[in-house]
Write a protein that holds these residues in place. Structure first.
Motif, PDB file in Angstrom:
ATOM      1  N   PRO A 128     -11.232  56.718  15.388  1.00 34.32           N
ATOM      2  CA  PRO A 128     -12.205  57.385  14.507  1.00 34.32           C
ATOM      3  C   PRO A 128     -13.614  56.853  14.692  1.00 34.32           C
ATOM      4  CG  PRO A 128     -10.849  55.836  13.261  1.00 34.32           C
ATOM      5  CD  PRO A 128     -10.241  55.918  14.637  1.00 34.32           C
ATOM      6  N   ILE A 129     -14.578  57.735  14.469  1.00 31.45           N
ATOM      7  CA  ILE A 129     -15.985  57.340  14.483  1.00 31.45           C
ATOM      8  C   ILE A 129     -16.438  56.992  13.071  1.00 31.45           C
ATOM      9  CG2 ILE A 129     -18.340  58.155  14.925  1.00 31.45           C
ATOM     10  CD1 ILE A 129     -17.138  59.891  17.180  1.00 31.45           C
ATOM     11  N   TYR A 130     -16.022  57.820  12.102  1.00 38.94           N
ATOM     12  CA  TYR A 130     -16.303  57.515  10.703  1.00 38.94           C
ATOM     13  C   TYR A 130     -15.180  56.624  10.182  1.00 38.94           C
ATOM     14  CZ  TYR A 130     -19.614  61.401  10.970  1.00 38.94           C
ATOM     15  OH  TYR A 130     -20.652  62.227  11.319  1.00 38.94           O
ATOM     16  N   HIS A 131     -15.531  55.425   9.741  1.00 35.18           N
ATOM     17  CA  HIS A 131     -14.518  54.468   9.292  1.00 35.18           C
ATOM     18  C   HIS A 131     -15.094  53.652   8.143  1.00 35.18           C
ATOM     19  CE1 HIS A 131     -11.833  50.927   9.410  1.00 35.18           C
ATOM     20  NE2 HIS A 131     -10.940  51.770   9.917  1.00 35.18           N
ATOM     21  N   SER A 132     -14.230  53.257   7.220  1.00 37.33           N
ATOM     22  CA  SER A 132     -14.686  52.544   6.021  1.00 37.33           C
ATOM     23  C   SER A 132     -15.333  51.200   6.350  1.00 37.33           C
ATOM     24  CB  SER A 132     -13.514  52.340   5.052  1.00 37.33           C
ATOM     25  OG  SER A 132     -12.455  51.634   5.689  1.00 37.33           O
ATOM     26  N   ASP A 133     -14.989  50.601   7.501  1.00 38.43           N
ATOM     27  CA  ASP A 133     -15.638  49.350   7.883  1.00 38.43           C
ATOM     28  C   ASP A 133     -17.089  49.563   8.304  1.00 38.43           C
ATOM     29  OD1 ASP A 133     -13.275  48.064   7.411  1.00 38.43           O
ATOM     30  OD2 ASP A 133     -12.804  47.631   9.522  1.00 38.43           O
ATOM     31  N   PRO A 175     -28.517  54.361  30.775  1.00 38.47           N
ATOM     32  CA  PRO A 175     -29.532  53.290  30.744  1.00 38.47           C
ATOM     33  C   PRO A 175     -30.902  53.831  30.352  1.00 38.47           C
ATOM     34  CG  PRO A 175     -28.165  53.101  32.709  1.00 38.47           C
ATOM     35  CD  PRO A 175     -27.793  54.401  32.065  1.00 38.47           C
ATOM     36  N   GLU A 176     -31.549  53.133  29.442  1.00 41.00           N
ATOM     37  CA  GLU A 176     -32.812  53.624  28.896  1.00 41.00           C
ATOM     38  C   GLU A 176     -33.942  53.638  29.924  1.00 41.00           C
ATOM     39  OE1 GLU A 176     -33.150  53.055  24.308  1.00 41.00           O
ATOM     40  OE2 GLU A 176     -32.714  51.098  25.187  1.00 41.00           O
ATOM     41  N   SER A 177     -33.773  52.894  31.007  1.00 39.75           N
ATOM     42  CA  SER A 177     -34.790  52.932  32.059  1.00 39.75           C
ATOM     43  C   SER A 177     -34.752  54.245  32.836  1.00 39.75           C
ATOM     44  CB  SER A 177     -34.578  51.761  33.030  1.00 39.75           C
ATOM     45  OG  SER A 177     -33.273  51.817  33.603  1.00 39.75           O
ATOM     46  N   ASP A 178     -33.597  54.926  32.798  1.00 47.06           N
ATOM     47  CA  ASP A 178     -33.415  56.148  33.589  1.00 47.06           C
ATOM     48  C   ASP A 178     -33.221  57.412  32.751  1.00 47.06           C
ATOM     49  OD1 ASP A 178     -33.497  54.685  36.006  1.00 47.06           O
ATOM     50  OD2 ASP A 178     -31.366  54.212  35.827  1.00 47.06           O
ATOM     51  N   TRP A 179     -32.773  57.251  31.519  1.00 45.82           N
ATOM     52  CA  TRP A 179     -32.392  58.413  30.711  1.00 45.82           C
ATOM     53  C   TRP A 179     -32.999  58.337  29.319  1.00 45.82           C
ATOM     54  CZ3 TRP A 179     -29.297  62.377  32.591  1.00 45.82           C
ATOM     55  CH2 TRP A 179     -28.617  62.128  33.784  1.00 45.82           C
ATOM     56  N   GLU A 180     -33.313  59.500  28.783  1.00 47.10           N
ATOM     57  CA  GLU A 180     -33.591  59.605  27.348  1.00 47.10           C
ATOM     58  C   GLU A 180     -32.542  60.534  26.754  1.00 47.10           C
ATOM     59  OE1 GLU A 180     -37.228  61.555  26.233  1.00 47.10           O
ATOM     60  OE2 GLU A 180     -37.456  62.498  28.189  1.00 47.10           O
ATOM     61  N   THR A 181     -32.065  60.194  25.573  1.00 44.16           N
ATOM     62  CA  THR A 181     -30.993  60.971  24.964  1.00 44.16           C
ATOM     63  C   THR A 181     -31.271  61.251  23.494  1.00 44.16           C
ATOM     64  OG1 THR A 181     -29.556  59.231  24.024  1.00 44.16           O
ATOM     65  CG2 THR A 181     -29.381  59.625  26.403  1.00 44.16           C
ATOM     66  N   ALA A 182     -30.618  62.299  23.022  1.00 42.92           N
ATOM     67  CA  ALA A 182     -30.474  62.567  21.590  1.00 42.92           C
ATOM     68  C   ALA A 182     -28.977  62.746  21.373  1.00 42.92           C
ATOM     69  CB  ALA A 182     -31.235  63.819  21.181  1.00 42.92           C
ATOM     70  N   TRP A 183     -28.380  61.926  20.530  1.00 41.84           N
ATOM     71  CA  TRP A 183     -26.942  62.018  20.284  1.00 41.84           C
ATOM     72  C   TRP A 183     -26.680  62.342  18.822  1.00 41.84           C
ATOM     73  CZ3 TRP A 183     -24.901  59.029  16.500  1.00 41.84           C
ATOM     74  CH2 TRP A 183     -25.560  57.839  16.165  1.00 41.84           C
ATOM     75  N   PHE A 184     -25.524  62.924  18.548  1.00 42.79           N
ATOM     76  CA  PHE A 184     -25.159  63.191  17.159  1.00 42.79           C
ATOM     77  C   PHE A 184     -23.650  63.308  17.020  1.00 42.79           C
ATOM     78  CE2 PHE A 184     -25.707  67.348  19.081  1.00 42.79           C
ATOM     79  CZ  PHE A 184     -24.703  68.130  18.542  1.00 42.79           C
ATOM     80  N   VAL A 185     -23.194  63.054  15.827  1.00 45.50           N
ATOM     81  CA  VAL A 185     -21.789  63.241  15.444  1.00 45.50           C
ATOM     82  C   VAL A 185     -21.793  64.222  14.285  1.00 45.50           C
ATOM     83  CG1 VAL A 185     -19.638  62.162  14.718  1.00 45.50           C
ATOM     84  CG2 VAL A 185     -21.277  60.862  16.098  1.00 45.50           C
ATOM     85  N   ASP A 190     -24.275  65.292   6.261  1.00 44.77           N
ATOM     86  CA  ASP A 190     -25.309  65.358   7.290  1.00 44.77           C
ATOM     87  C   ASP A 190     -24.850  64.905   8.666  1.00 44.77           C
ATOM     88  OD1 ASP A 190     -26.911  66.108   5.182  1.00 44.77           O
ATOM     89  OD2 ASP A 190     -27.825  64.137   4.934  1.00 44.77           O
ATOM     90  N   GLY A 191     -23.834  64.049   8.749  1.00 44.72           N
ATOM     91  CA  GLY A 191     -23.429  63.484  10.027  1.00 44.72           C
ATOM     92  C   GLY A 191     -24.298  62.298  10.410  1.00 44.72           C
ATOM     93  N   LEU A 201     -28.141  51.368   5.941  1.00 42.87           N
ATOM     94  CA  LEU A 201     -26.694  51.582   5.945  1.00 42.87           C
ATOM     95  C   LEU A 201     -26.299  52.744   6.863  1.00 42.87           C
ATOM     96  CD1 LEU A 201     -25.914  51.087   2.139  1.00 42.87           C
ATOM     97  CD2 LEU A 201     -25.362  49.521   4.016  1.00 42.87           C
ATOM     98  N   ILE A 202     -27.140  53.770   6.939  1.00 46.09           N
ATOM     99  CA  ILE A 202     -26.870  54.897   7.844  1.00 46.09           C
ATOM    100  C   ILE A 202     -26.961  54.434   9.296  1.00 46.09           C
ATOM    101  CG2 ILE A 202     -27.702  57.143   8.621  1.00 46.09           C
ATOM    102  CD1 ILE A 202     -28.652  57.594   5.695  1.00 46.09           C
ATOM    103  N   ASP A 203     -27.978  53.611   9.592  1.00 44.60           N
ATOM    104  CA  ASP A 203     -28.097  53.059  10.942  1.00 44.60           C
ATOM    105  C   ASP A 203     -26.865  52.220  11.286  1.00 44.60           C
ATOM    106  OD1 ASP A 203     -30.538  54.243  11.335  1.00 44.60           O
ATOM    107  OD2 ASP A 203     -31.709  52.447  10.887  1.00 44.60           O
ATOM    108  N   ARG A 204     -26.383  51.476  10.324  1.00 45.18           N
ATOM    109  CA  ARG A 204     -25.181  50.650  10.548  1.00 45.18           C
ATOM    110  C   ARG A 204     -23.976  51.522  10.852  1.00 45.18           C
ATOM    111  NH1 ARG A 204     -21.282  49.027   6.737  1.00 45.18           N
ATOM    112  NH2 ARG A 204     -20.019  47.241   7.409  1.00 45.18           N
ATOM    113  N   ALA A 205     -23.862  52.662  10.161  1.00 42.36           N
ATOM    114  CA  ALA A 205     -22.729  53.562  10.381  1.00 42.36           C
ATOM    115  C   ALA A 205     -22.715  54.125  11.789  1.00 42.36           C
ATOM    116  CB  ALA A 205     -22.748  54.691   9.359  1.00 42.36           C
ATOM    117  N   GLY A 206     -23.896  54.299  12.383  1.00 41.48           N
ATOM    118  CA  GLY A 206     -23.982  54.859  13.735  1.00 41.48           C
ATOM    119  C   GLY A 206     -24.220  53.831  14.824  1.00 41.48           C
ATOM    120  N   LYS A 207     -24.192  52.551  14.470  1.00 39.04           N
ATOM    121  CA  LYS A 207     -24.552  51.499  15.425  1.00 39.04           C
ATOM    122  C   LYS A 207     -23.643  51.475  16.642  1.00 39.04           C
ATOM    123  CE  LYS A 207     -25.396  46.498  15.721  1.00 39.04           C
ATOM    124  NZ  LYS A 207     -25.417  45.210  14.955  1.00 39.04           N
ATOM    125  N   GLN A 208     -22.343  51.660  16.434  1.00 39.96           N
ATOM    126  CA  GLN A 208     -21.407  51.581  17.561  1.00 39.96           C
ATOM    127  C   GLN A 208     -21.623  52.736  18.547  1.00 39.96           C
ATOM    128  OE1 GLN A 208     -19.526  49.016  18.188  1.00 39.96           O
ATOM    129  NE2 GLN A 208     -20.012  47.970  16.267  1.00 39.96           N
TER     130      GLN A 208
END
Length: 272
Positions: free
Chosen positions: A157-162, A240-250, A175-176, A223-230
């Motif tokens: 799981p990506i969403y987890h109580s921990d 790699p940030e030297s080569d790519w820029e990304t936008a990610w979402f769950v 919101d995701g 806390l939201i940043d912590r939820a998406g940290k992994q």
């Protein structure tokens, strides 16, 4: 310097006929040209309502027709994904849309000390590779041709109580999660959304129809940043940030196309 080639057929609706099933890169370029710019995509991701992200409407109809046959053959879309499309821990060889990522992911050593019957509690960079499948989205959203739309599927799981504190669980459920890596400038402010909404006119999207929470307090934002940290760490390592820029979402549960099977969407643009 190589001599120019004059025997390549031009890309148009005569030379690239429409097929059925997942589209090729050429079909996307000719028949489903991108409706959104890279900046608009980042603005939609950062708007607070991930429901703004759309697939071309005619491509969506093609997907719907294809899905009927898939469900008839496999019993459900989940069965199709689990038993055919997702080759857990292996390189994606089934997609018609190829990635430019120099992918060492599939050649990493799996952690044999973790049994299949006792997987990690949640998705993270250390999750053994056999619990993960990274594929190109066979039915990408209306992204510019230089942007790859990748899916990271995970049996954990990506969403987890921990990770998700109770005080922000309800807003994350609505919101995701999302984030950005490798950007030379801060992501577009949600206040810029009004300039991008005209690109969504054919979907009938207006600001009053959006579903999003009020801006978080500083404590909630932490806390939201912590939820998406992994997820954020995983994306930074693979692109790699030297080569790519990304936008990610769950996606939040209300927008998940395959409930019960966790996945991350990544829009990745190579820095050339």
């Amino acid at each position: 310097m190589a001599a120019p080639s004059y025997d390549m057929a031009p890309l148009n609706k005569c030379t690239i006929p429409l097929r059925t099933g997942p589209p090729t890169k050429e079909e996307l370029l000719v028949h489903y040209p991108a409706k959104f710019t890279w900046n608009q995509l980042k603005t939609f991701v950062n708007s607070g309502d991930l429901g703004l992200l759309k697939r071309d409407r005619t491509l969506q109809r093609r997907y719907n027709e294809w899905a009927v046959g898939i469900v008839a053959q496999y019993g459900s879309m989940v069965n199709y994904l689990m038993n055919h499309r997702l080759r857990w821990g292996q390189r994606d060889t089934l997609s018609l849309l190829k990635s430019d990522v120099d992918d060492a992911f599939d050649h990493s050593v799996d952690d044999v000390s973790i049994s299949d019957s006792n997987p990690p509690a949640y998705f993270c960079w250390e999750t053994p590779r056999r619990f993960i499948s990274i594929i190109q989205n066979d039915w990408p959203y209306s992204v510019p041709p230089e942007v790859e739309h990748t899916l990271i599927w995970t049996k954990t799981p990506i969403y987890h109580s921990d990770l998700v504190d109770d005080s922000v669980k309800s807003r994350i459920d609505q919101d995701g999660l999302w984030g950005f890596t490798g950007n030379d400038y801060p992501p577009p402010s949600p206040s810029n959304l009004r300039f991008c909404l005209p690109a969504l006119a054919e979907w009938g999207i207006t600001e009053d129809k959006m579903i999003k929470s009020d801006p978080p307090s500083p404590a909630q934002a932490t806390l939201i940043d912590r939820a998406g940290k992994q997820v954020h760490r995983f994306v930074k390592n693979r692109w790699p940030e030297s080569d790519w820029e990304t936008a990610w979402f769950v996606n939040p549960p209300r927008l998940q196309s395959v409930p019960g099977l966790a996945h991350v969407h990544v829009f990745a643009r190579h820095k050339r």
